[in-house]
Design a protein around this motif. Structure first.
Motif, PDB file in Angstrom:
ATOM      1  N   ASP A 272      -2.996  -2.849   4.310  1.00 60.92           N
ATOM      2  CA  ASP A 272      -4.286  -2.665   3.636  1.00 60.92           C
ATOM      3  C   ASP A 272      -4.008  -2.415   2.156  1.00 60.92           C
ATOM      4  O   ASP A 272      -3.332  -1.457   1.793  1.00 60.92           O
ATOM      5  N   THR A 273      -4.509  -3.282   1.304  1.00 58.21           N
ATOM      6  CA  THR A 273      -4.244  -3.142  -0.133  1.00 58.21           C
ATOM      7  C   THR A 273      -5.520  -2.867  -0.927  1.00 58.21           C
ATOM      8  O   THR A 273      -5.641  -3.256  -2.083  1.00 58.21           O
ATOM      9  N   ASN A 274      -6.462  -2.205  -0.299  1.00 54.01           N
ATOM     10  CA  ASN A 274      -7.686  -1.825  -1.001  1.00 54.01           C
ATOM     11  C   ASN A 274      -7.557  -0.392  -1.511  1.00 54.01           C
ATOM     12  O   ASN A 274      -7.393   0.549  -0.724  1.00 54.01           O
ATOM     13  N   TYR A 275      -7.626  -0.226  -2.814  1.00 52.95           N
ATOM     14  CA  TYR A 275      -7.426   1.075  -3.432  1.00 52.95           C
ATOM     15  C   TYR A 275      -8.615   1.435  -4.313  1.00 52.95           C
ATOM     16  O   TYR A 275      -9.464   0.594  -4.617  1.00 52.95           O
TER      17      TYR A 275
ATOM     18  N   THR B 280      -3.909   8.100   0.683  1.00 52.41           N
ATOM     19  CA  THR B 280      -2.574   7.635   0.337  1.00 52.41           C
ATOM     20  C   THR B 280      -1.980   8.340  -0.876  1.00 52.41           C
ATOM     21  O   THR B 280      -2.695   8.860  -1.725  1.00 52.41           O
TER      22      THR B 280
ATOM     23  N   THR C 273      -4.587   6.250  11.931  1.00 52.78           N
ATOM     24  CA  THR C 273      -5.775   6.532  12.717  1.00 52.78           C
ATOM     25  C   THR C 273      -5.399   7.436  13.879  1.00 52.78           C
ATOM     26  O   THR C 273      -4.448   7.175  14.600  1.00 52.78           O
TER      27      THR C 273
ATOM     28  N   TYR D 261     -14.798   9.702   2.576  1.00 53.73           N
ATOM     29  CA  TYR D 261     -13.923   8.560   2.262  1.00 53.73           C
ATOM     30  C   TYR D 261     -13.228   8.078   3.531  1.00 53.73           C
ATOM     31  O   TYR D 261     -12.565   8.847   4.222  1.00 53.73           O
ATOM     32  N   SER D 262     -13.393   6.800   3.834  1.00 48.18           N
ATOM     33  CA  SER D 262     -12.982   6.295   5.151  1.00 48.18           C
ATOM     34  C   SER D 262     -11.702   5.480   5.145  1.00 48.18           C
ATOM     35  O   SER D 262     -11.217   5.087   6.205  1.00 48.18           O
ATOM     36  N   ARG D 263     -11.151   5.207   3.976  1.00 46.89           N
ATOM     37  CA  ARG D 263      -9.916   4.441   3.937  1.00 46.89           C
ATOM     38  C   ARG D 263      -8.724   5.395   3.989  1.00 46.89           C
ATOM     39  O   ARG D 263      -8.878   6.603   4.115  1.00 46.89           O
ATOM     40  N   GLY D 264      -7.524   4.842   3.873  1.00 47.80           N
ATOM     41  CA  GLY D 264      -6.337   5.662   3.968  1.00 47.80           C
ATOM     42  C   GLY D 264      -6.239   6.689   2.854  1.00 47.80           C
ATOM     43  O   GLY D 264      -6.535   6.400   1.698  1.00 47.80           O
TER      44      GLY D 264
ATOM     45  N   MET E 179       0.836  -1.191   0.000  1.00 47.04           N
ATOM     46  CA  MET E 179       0.000   0.000   0.000  1.00 47.04           C
ATOM     47  C   MET E 179       0.869   1.238   0.000  1.00 47.04           C
ATOM     48  O   MET E 179       1.982   1.224   0.493  1.00 47.04           O
TER      49      MET E 179
ATOM     50  N   ASN F  43       0.424   6.032   4.142  1.00 47.10           N
ATOM     51  CA  ASN F  43      -0.936   6.177   4.597  1.00 47.10           C
ATOM     52  C   ASN F  43      -0.980   6.998   5.866  1.00 47.10           C
ATOM     53  O   ASN F  43      -0.133   6.843   6.733  1.00 47.10           O
TER      54      ASN F  43
END
Length: 352
Positions: free
Chosen positions: A31-34, A129, A7, A124-127, A1, A4
């Motif tokens: 975390d590898t969700n992009y 990046t 939190t 948007y709740s993810r990193g 990832m 990032n």
């Protein structure tokens, strides 16, 4: 990832760099969700290749973002895709443009990269990046899928490559490259983070052993060939380089990857210097920003925030003799020209 923001752990203030980089008692899992939207020639995802429409946001401190800066420069995409560079540190909300006048990106007009993510997906709740590619007209992020970004630079953006641009994804080597890239990513690129963010002694010990097994594999492989794949520079070299160039300055001490330094591995050290001295590689590296990012942002690992003065960087410019192994850095192509004015690494921040 990609790098990032963490939190927030500072009583909900929303501005602390202190964050959940380390989870006690567990191994580090990336975390590898992009955002997987792509910019393509046919515009099938709604974003067609178009010169001047997109802006690459890539912090020089981040190894994953550094890849995109290198590939953009090697391929000569500066006229087609502009570059925005956040500063090396960030708060819990996201990367900030604190190096730019008035603390705003001069093209997008935003203070934080978070704003571009929110224009794409409110809340948007993810990193948040880097690297990220932003659609300038809408101000919204198109994608932060860093391995796809560089592959698309080589393929979808081919009409805008400079004359003499190298083939970083040679078809005849793709099967081998996929295998090498996978091992380099899991064991080296991410392996150093697995050591640094380990939440237990057992997790650290296992990560350390995996990392050094892979480093020894590379040391042996590079004793016989100048580059990772074939006899020219490919994207595989770009992906490895951005970890190696940070190794002694950050990973050896900060991430406890300290069996030995890169400078103590003759083949890897020679290989890294060979690339560093190749136009498009070392001229993108800002050691001061790299050190500031890791040692200041990772407060749970380095709570004092003290940034080390070392190491001595003059060795990066010493002779490497790797040309004795043969190979042609750019194949049938040519090196990129001088760094574009305004995109130079700050004086005193490179090897010296």
């Amino acid at each position: 990832m990609a790098e990032n923001t963490a939190t927030d752990q500072d009583n909900g203030s929303g501005f602390s760099t202190r964050g959940a980089y380390v989870t006690g008692g567990t191994e580090y899992t990336r975390d590898t969700n992009y955002i997987e939207t792509r910019i393509t020639r046919d515009g099938r995802d709604g974003y067609p290749v178009e010169a001047g429409r997109y802006r690459l946001i890539a912090a020089r401190a981040c190894p994953w973002a550094n890849r995109t800066i290198i590939v953009r420069r090697l391929l000569g995409l500066e006229d087609a895709i502009s570059l925005g560079t956040p500063g090396p540190t960030h708060d819990a909300r996201s990367w900030t443009f604190d190096l730019d006048p008035d603390g705003r990106d001069p093209v997008l007009g935003i203070e934080r990269l978070q704003e571009a993510f929110f224009r794409r997906t409110p809340g948007y709740s993810r990193g948040i990046t880097v690297p990220a590619v932003v659609d300038i007209p809408s101000g919204a992020v198109v994608t932060n899928n860093f391995p796809q970004i560089t592959e698309d630079f080589s393929t979808e953006w081919k009409d805008f490559h400079r004359e003499g641009a190298p083939d970083l994804l040679p078809a005849e080597h793709m099967e081998e490259m996929r295998a090498v890239n996978k091992r380099v990513f899991t064991e080296i690129n991410n392996g150093v983070y697995r050591c640094g963010f380990a939440g237990s002694q057992e997790a650290y010990d296992a990560a350390y052993d995996r990392l050094w097994a892979a480093m020894d594999w590379l040391e042996d492989r590079l004793s016989r060939q100048r580059y990772l794949i074939g006899d020219t520079i490919t994207e595989a070299d770009v992906r490895l380089f951005t970890t190696l160039v940070r190794f002694d300055a950050v990973y050896h001490g900060h991430f406890k990857c300290n069996r030995n330094k890169l400078t103590e591995m003759p083949n890897l050290w020679g290989y890294a210097r060979d690339l560093f001295q190749t136009p498009g590689f070392g001229d993108t590296v800002d050691f001061e920003q790299i050190k500031a990012h890791y040692y200041i942002v990772h407060e749970d690992i380095n709570p004092t925030g003290i940034v080390p003065k070392g190491p001595d960087l003059s060795g990066w410019l010493t002779e490497h003799h790797r040309e004795q192994l043969g190979g042609r850095p750019f194949g049938n192509g040519t090196p990129p020209g001088p760094v574009r004015p305004g995109e130079e690494v700050a004086p005193g921040h490179g090897a010296r």
